[in-house]
Design a protein around this motif. Structure first.
Motif, PDB file in Angstrom:
ATOM      1  N   ARG A 120      -8.568  66.850  35.841  1.00 51.64           N
ATOM      2  CA  ARG A 120      -9.275  67.603  36.874  1.00 51.64           C
ATOM      3  C   ARG A 120      -9.853  68.919  36.366  1.00 51.64           C
ATOM      4  NH1 ARG A 120      -7.132  69.890  42.455  1.00 51.64           N
ATOM      5  NH2 ARG A 120      -5.662  70.749  41.013  1.00 51.64           N
ATOM      6  N   PHE A 121      -9.133  69.626  35.536  1.00 49.77           N
ATOM      7  CA  PHE A 121      -9.639  70.904  35.021  1.00 49.77           C
ATOM      8  C   PHE A 121     -10.986  70.695  34.338  1.00 49.77           C
ATOM      9  CE2 PHE A 121     -10.196  73.892  31.533  1.00 49.77           C
ATOM     10  CZ  PHE A 121     -10.148  75.103  32.218  1.00 49.77           C
ATOM     11  N   HIS A 122     -11.057  69.731  33.437  1.00 45.07           N
ATOM     12  CA  HIS A 122     -12.285  69.467  32.688  1.00 45.07           C
ATOM     13  C   HIS A 122     -13.377  68.872  33.585  1.00 45.07           C
ATOM     14  CE1 HIS A 122     -10.303  70.547  29.002  1.00 45.07           C
ATOM     15  NE2 HIS A 122      -9.319  69.719  29.303  1.00 45.07           N
ATOM     16  N   VAL A 123     -12.980  67.984  34.496  1.00 45.17           N
ATOM     17  CA  VAL A 123     -13.947  67.393  35.423  1.00 45.17           C
ATOM     18  C   VAL A 123     -14.569  68.491  36.288  1.00 45.17           C
ATOM     19  CG1 VAL A 123     -14.217  65.837  37.412  1.00 45.17           C
ATOM     20  CG2 VAL A 123     -12.833  65.125  35.436  1.00 45.17           C
ATOM     21  N   ASN A 124     -13.736  69.379  36.831  1.00 51.45           N
ATOM     22  CA  ASN A 124     -14.255  70.451  37.680  1.00 51.45           C
ATOM     23  C   ASN A 124     -15.144  71.408  36.902  1.00 51.45           C
ATOM     24  OD1 ASN A 124     -13.276  69.574  40.118  1.00 51.45           O
ATOM     25  ND2 ASN A 124     -11.433  70.818  40.056  1.00 51.45           N
ATOM     26  N   LYS A 125     -14.795  71.703  35.654  1.00 46.42           N
ATOM     27  CA  LYS A 125     -15.649  72.571  34.824  1.00 46.42           C
ATOM     28  C   LYS A 125     -17.037  71.951  34.671  1.00 46.42           C
ATOM     29  CE  LYS A 125     -13.313  76.192  33.795  1.00 46.42           C
ATOM     30  NZ  LYS A 125     -13.735  77.449  34.399  1.00 46.42           N
ATOM     31  N   LYS A 126     -17.095  70.646  34.449  1.00 47.29           N
ATOM     32  CA  LYS A 126     -18.380  69.959  34.329  1.00 47.29           C
ATOM     33  C   LYS A 126     -19.112  69.938  35.664  1.00 47.29           C
ATOM     34  CE  LYS A 126     -21.623  67.623  32.396  1.00 47.29           C
ATOM     35  NZ  LYS A 126     -22.558  68.303  31.516  1.00 47.29           N
ATOM     36  N   LEU A 127     -18.393  69.645  36.743  1.00 45.15           N
ATOM     37  CA  LEU A 127     -19.017  69.597  38.060  1.00 45.15           C
ATOM     38  C   LEU A 127     -19.620  70.950  38.448  1.00 45.15           C
ATOM     39  CD1 LEU A 127     -16.461  67.395  40.021  1.00 45.15           C
ATOM     40  CD2 LEU A 127     -18.798  66.764  39.365  1.00 45.15           C
ATOM     41  N   GLU A 128     -18.982  72.034  38.017  1.00 42.43           N
ATOM     42  CA  GLU A 128     -19.500  73.375  38.319  1.00 42.43           C
ATOM     43  C   GLU A 128     -20.862  73.624  37.685  1.00 42.43           C
ATOM     44  OE1 GLU A 128     -16.297  75.874  37.025  1.00 42.43           O
ATOM     45  OE2 GLU A 128     -15.227  75.702  38.934  1.00 42.43           O
ATOM     46  N   THR A 129     -21.220  72.877  36.660  1.00 40.83           N
ATOM     47  CA  THR A 129     -22.506  73.064  35.983  1.00 40.83           C
ATOM     48  C   THR A 129     -23.620  72.204  36.591  1.00 40.83           C
ATOM     49  OG1 THR A 129     -22.195  71.316  34.316  1.00 40.83           O
ATOM     50  CG2 THR A 129     -21.275  73.499  33.807  1.00 40.83           C
ATOM     51  N   ILE A 130     -23.272  71.337  37.544  1.00 45.68           N
ATOM     52  CA  ILE A 130     -24.247  70.428  38.143  1.00 45.68           C
ATOM     53  C   ILE A 130     -24.654  70.970  39.509  1.00 45.68           C
ATOM     54  CG2 ILE A 130     -24.649  68.086  38.971  1.00 45.68           C
ATOM     55  CD1 ILE A 130     -22.461  67.191  36.956  1.00 45.68           C
ATOM     56  N   ASN A 131     -25.927  71.241  39.652  1.00 48.47           N
ATOM     57  CA  ASN A 131     -26.451  71.784  40.899  1.00 48.47           C
ATOM     58  C   ASN A 131     -26.153  70.844  42.066  1.00 48.47           C
ATOM     59  OD1 ASN A 131     -27.818  73.555  42.597  1.00 48.47           O
ATOM     60  ND2 ASN A 131     -29.778  72.553  42.249  1.00 48.47           N
ATOM     61  N   GLY A 132     -25.477  71.345  43.092  1.00 48.55           N
ATOM     62  CA  GLY A 132     -25.180  70.563  44.285  1.00 48.55           C
ATOM     63  C   GLY A 132     -23.897  69.749  44.231  1.00 48.55           C
ATOM     64  N   ALA A 133     -23.239  69.698  43.064  1.00 50.94           N
ATOM     65  CA  ALA A 133     -21.994  68.922  42.942  1.00 50.94           C
ATOM     66  C   ALA A 133     -20.825  69.697  43.535  1.00 50.94           C
ATOM     67  CB  ALA A 133     -21.723  68.592  41.479  1.00 50.94           C
ATOM     68  N   ASN A 134     -19.875  68.985  44.086  1.00 49.48           N
ATOM     69  CA  ASN A 134     -18.656  69.585  44.637  1.00 49.48           C
ATOM     70  C   ASN A 134     -17.487  69.289  43.718  1.00 49.48           C
ATOM     71  OD1 ASN A 134     -19.864  70.478  47.099  1.00 49.48           O
ATOM     72  ND2 ASN A 134     -19.875  68.352  47.765  1.00 49.48           N
ATOM     73  N   ILE A 135     -16.646  70.303  43.504  1.00 46.68           N
ATOM     74  CA  ILE A 135     -15.460  70.095  42.672  1.00 46.68           C
ATOM     75  C   ILE A 135     -14.448  69.231  43.414  1.00 46.68           C
ATOM     76  CG2 ILE A 135     -15.788  72.260  41.397  1.00 46.68           C
ATOM     77  CD1 ILE A 135     -13.466  73.417  43.098  1.00 46.68           C
ATOM     78  N   LEU A 136     -13.461  68.728  42.680  1.00 43.80           N
ATOM     79  CA  LEU A 136     -12.378  67.939  43.262  1.00 43.80           C
ATOM     80  C   LEU A 136     -11.431  68.916  43.950  1.00 43.80           C
ATOM     81  CD1 LEU A 136     -11.746  65.653  40.164  1.00 43.80           C
ATOM     82  CD2 LEU A 136     -13.219  65.193  42.138  1.00 43.80           C
TER      83      LEU A 136
END
Length: 108
Positions: free
Chosen positions: A48-64
């Motif tokens: 989750r830590f790594h997934v959320n870090k990546k999601l934070e870089t995607i415009n409009g994406a929501n973290i877990l």
């Protein structure tokens, strides 16, 4: 997950489900989305830590999110499916008539 989704939507009388929402999703030119299985949610939780870090870089994406309970494509029977929470608020069987979050993913 993908196999579960396909099995759900091809049933006689199927009209609407979390699996169908994900399979029908078209976003940013991508149309290969599906509802993850319980085990796939577990893999997301372990990373989750790594997934959320990546999601934070995607415009409009929501973290877990910890406080959200998500549907999975893992079914118990025709009445129940498994739900998943990253915060361990609830991980277990839920009646399909319940309201949960839907999280579409692509192959990873």
């Amino acid at each position: 997950g993908l196999r579960n989704c396909n099995a759900i939507v091809i049933r006689n009388g199927h009209t609407y489900s979390a699996a169908k929402i994900c399979l029908d999703l078209e976003l940013d030119g991508q149309s290969d989305w599906y509802l993850p299985s319980y085990d796939e949610f577990d893999l997301l939780a372990q990373n989750r830590f790594h997934v959320n870090k990546k999601l934070e870089t995607i415009n409009g994406a929501n973290i877990l999110m910890n406080e959200s309970i998500y549907w999975t494509s893992t079914e118990r029977d025709y009445r129940k499916a498994w739900s998943y929470s990253f915060g361990n608020y609830f991980n277990g069987e839920t009646y399909k008539s319940s309201y949960q979050y839907v999280r579409a993913i692509r192959s990873f």
